[in-house]
Design an enzyme around this catalytic site. Structure first.
Site: not given
Length: 562
Positions: A39, A265, A275
């Site tokens: 994204e 992850r 983030k």
RNA sequence: UGGGGUGUCGCCAAGCGGUAAGGCAACGGACUCUGACUCCGUCAUCCGAGGUUCGAAUCCUCGCACCCCAGCCA
């Protein structure tokens, strides 16, 4: 020997490779298509690199292709600025999407048409509940949810309402399109998930063409299907979403139904990866920006001097699995060392200079020595290193009262100046405060070039830079950004409190051998006995070079001291 | 207390019923004009308890621990 069991010798096996291998072998697919779907709402970090290497690596190794697709379905958070950086980073890592650059936003019309179809099939409805009301009816982890009073609206009414949603007749938040699945499902994602919401904002690519935007669960599977993705690889937290992914494609009777596969992850010790936290570090000026060399962002790591090869090697060695893992930072650091050890030419630089005068060496005379650019690779050639009566050595390489096990320079002791002469410390000069400001040595003229004429063993070899030839530079030493392995973890209310105050140390007045004046931004060096360094891409200039330390060398002396 | 996952050496991770790969770390040693590199060597019986089997990390049962899910984020 055999056979096709290990189709890719040298590549570590992992469960995803096995699935791909099986699918190819069984004929389920004749070639594979993967995708990396960021994204565009932030900068890529080392965790993304794992995903990039996985997806593009699979495509490369199995002769398939990998798409780069921007998952730009939420215009309130996304920006073109990020897209450019992401593309740049993927290329830098060494991957190429060729013609296969896509945007979820390019499929907006198709998503819309599919939604219409779902409504016609009685599988979707417009809900007029507020977000709060909807939450109240969603139930909890333990209790089933309750159906919305709008759930039973007729097809025509839904069609009309949805068209008017698109036409902009409703306020944000007033209406939503939901799938009609099962409010009692133990999987909360299946309790009539919202697939469209009203957002009256400009989209960075579609402008004001839309005021309704699809949600991830709805858009992602269809995007994958449109592109003919065979293996849709994502992280563990989407495992619960897979039934929804499959449901949508099944109901749409999509001709192409990709297989979603989830992997763990990357977690790296001594840093943060979310983030949100990275953004805070930047916004609160706790670091120098996204590309601060201490950041785990790709732009930061790159500025620090890491090579794409080393990142790829790192991703290869950590493997891919489904268990929550925590990779130690040392593995990453080790990956650069391994790469740079082979390719970085050696040079000498003195970070904390101590003046050393060679008594008996002719005043004003200069000499030159040949230094190997790489001790194990003659093909990398040699360079000449100027020498003179006064040189700088590392303060750490001299101890007035040598510690046990210390075999560098000390009063009365012999040491070799790399490539130059064997010297012996005769005396030291101190300033008023008692600080040593100069070391005076004698030298063995017969040892010119560095080897002892009588074959005597010299245990210590130290690096040096000729005072009159040295160029000055600034050097920035970096250490881990955080001082605890899992910042913000247990017993750490706020990750910020774990910031390592010594994560950066700026040294000025460092002395470099003159050949370093030829450094360019893509040069990498090993400053002998110190570590790997490169010019800082942002702050360095020819008149005032600034070097970043990418990684230290392993130092068993340092470890011994501890 | 619902659902979905995971548990193999300090950290990752192969293994898919036939007798525990590999990497990093660690330790010991060799080499060395970088206390670097390189090179040798050492280093696990698989979360626990039962069971099936000639044989189980791999199959079954019951536990335990940890992670994820209640955004109109992705």
């Amino acid at each position: 020997m055999t056979t096709t069991e290990t189709p890719l010798p040298g590549k570590a096996a992992n469960f995803i490779r096995n699935i791909v291998t099986d699918d190819l072998k069984s004929g389920k697919h004749k070639s594979i298509v993967t995708r990396f779907p960021p994204e565009p709402n932030g900068y890529l970090h080392i965790g993304h690199a794992k995903s990039i290497c996985l997806n593009f690596g699979l495509a490369r190794d199995f002769g398939g292709r990998c798409h780069l697709r921007f998952d730009d379905t939420n215009p309130t958070k996304e920006d073109i600025e990020y897209e450019d950086s992401i593309k740049e980073n993927v290329k830098w890592l060494g991957f190429d999407w060729g013609e296969h650059m896509y945007y979820a936003s390019s499929y907006f019309e198709q998503f819309y048409q599919h939604a219409l179809k779902l409504i016609e099939k009685g599988l979707a409805y417009v809900d007029s509940l507020s977000a709060d009301e909807m939450r109240a009816l969603r139930g909890t982890l333990n209790e089933p949810g309750k159906e919305s009073p709008y759930r039973s609206r007729g097809v025509d009414e839904n069609l009309d309402l949805f068209r008017r949603m698109r036409a902009g007749e409703f306020e944000e938040g007033s209406q939503v399109l939901r799938l009609k699945i099962d409010m009692a499902s133990p999987n909360i994602n299946m309790r009539d998930p919202v697939i469209y919401r009203i957002r009256k904002v400009e989209h960075h690519r579609t402008g004001d063409a839309w005021c309704i935007y699809p949600m991830y669960d709805y858009a992602h599977c269809i995007s994958d299907s449109i592109e003919g993705i065979t293996h849709s690889i994502c992280t563990l937290e989407f495992e619960d979403h897979r039934p929804l992914y499959d449901w949508v494609l099944d109901m749409l009777e999509a001709p192409c139904h990709p297989q979603q596969i989830e992997f763990a992850r990357l977690n790296l010790s001594y840093t943060v990866m979310s983030k949100r936290k990275l953004l805070e570090l930047v916004q609160e000026k706790l670091v120098d920006g996204w590309d601060d060399p201490r950041m785990p962002t790709l732009v930061g790591i790159r500025r620090r001097g890491f090579t794409p090869e080393s990142i790829r090697a790192f991703c290869e060695t950590i493997g891919v699995g489904k268990s929550d893992s925590f990779i130690d930072m040392s593995i990453l650091e080790d990956a650069v060392r391994e790469d740079l050890n082979i390719r970085a030419p050696r040079a000498m630089a003195v970070l904390r200079p101590l003046k050393l005068v060679i008594e008996g060496y002719p005043e004003g005379e200069a000499d030159e020595f040949e230094g190997a650019n790489h001790p194990n690779d003659p093909a990398m050639g040699t360079r000449t290193v100027p020498f003179s009566k006064t040189v700088y050595i590392e303060r750490d390489d001299f101890q007035e009262e040598p510690a046990k096990g210390f075999f560098r320079l000390a009063p009365g002791r012999e040491v070799r100046l790399r490539y130059a002469y064997i010297i012996r410390c005769e005396s030291v000069l101190k300033d008023a405060s008692g600080e040593i400001v100069e070391v005076r040595c004698s030298y063995d003229p017969g040892s010119r070039g560095g080897s002892a004429p009588d074959g005597r063993k010299i245990k210590g070899t130290i690096h040096w830079v000729s005072a009159e030839h040295a160029i000055d530079a600034e050097v920035r030493l970096y250490d881990r950004l955080f001082s605890t392995p899992n910042p913000g973890g247990k017993n750490e209310p706020d990750y910020r409190t774990s910031l390592n105050p010594k994560s950066i140390e700026v040294l000025t007045g460092c002395k470099m051998e003159p050949s370093l004046a030829a450094s360019t931004l893509d040069s990498r060096y090993q400053f002998e006995r110190l570590g790997y360094f490169c010019l800082d891409s942002k702050d360095s200039c020819p008149q005032a070079p600034v070097f970043n330390r990418t990684a230290t060398l392993r130092d068993s002396w340092n470890e011994q001291k501890r």
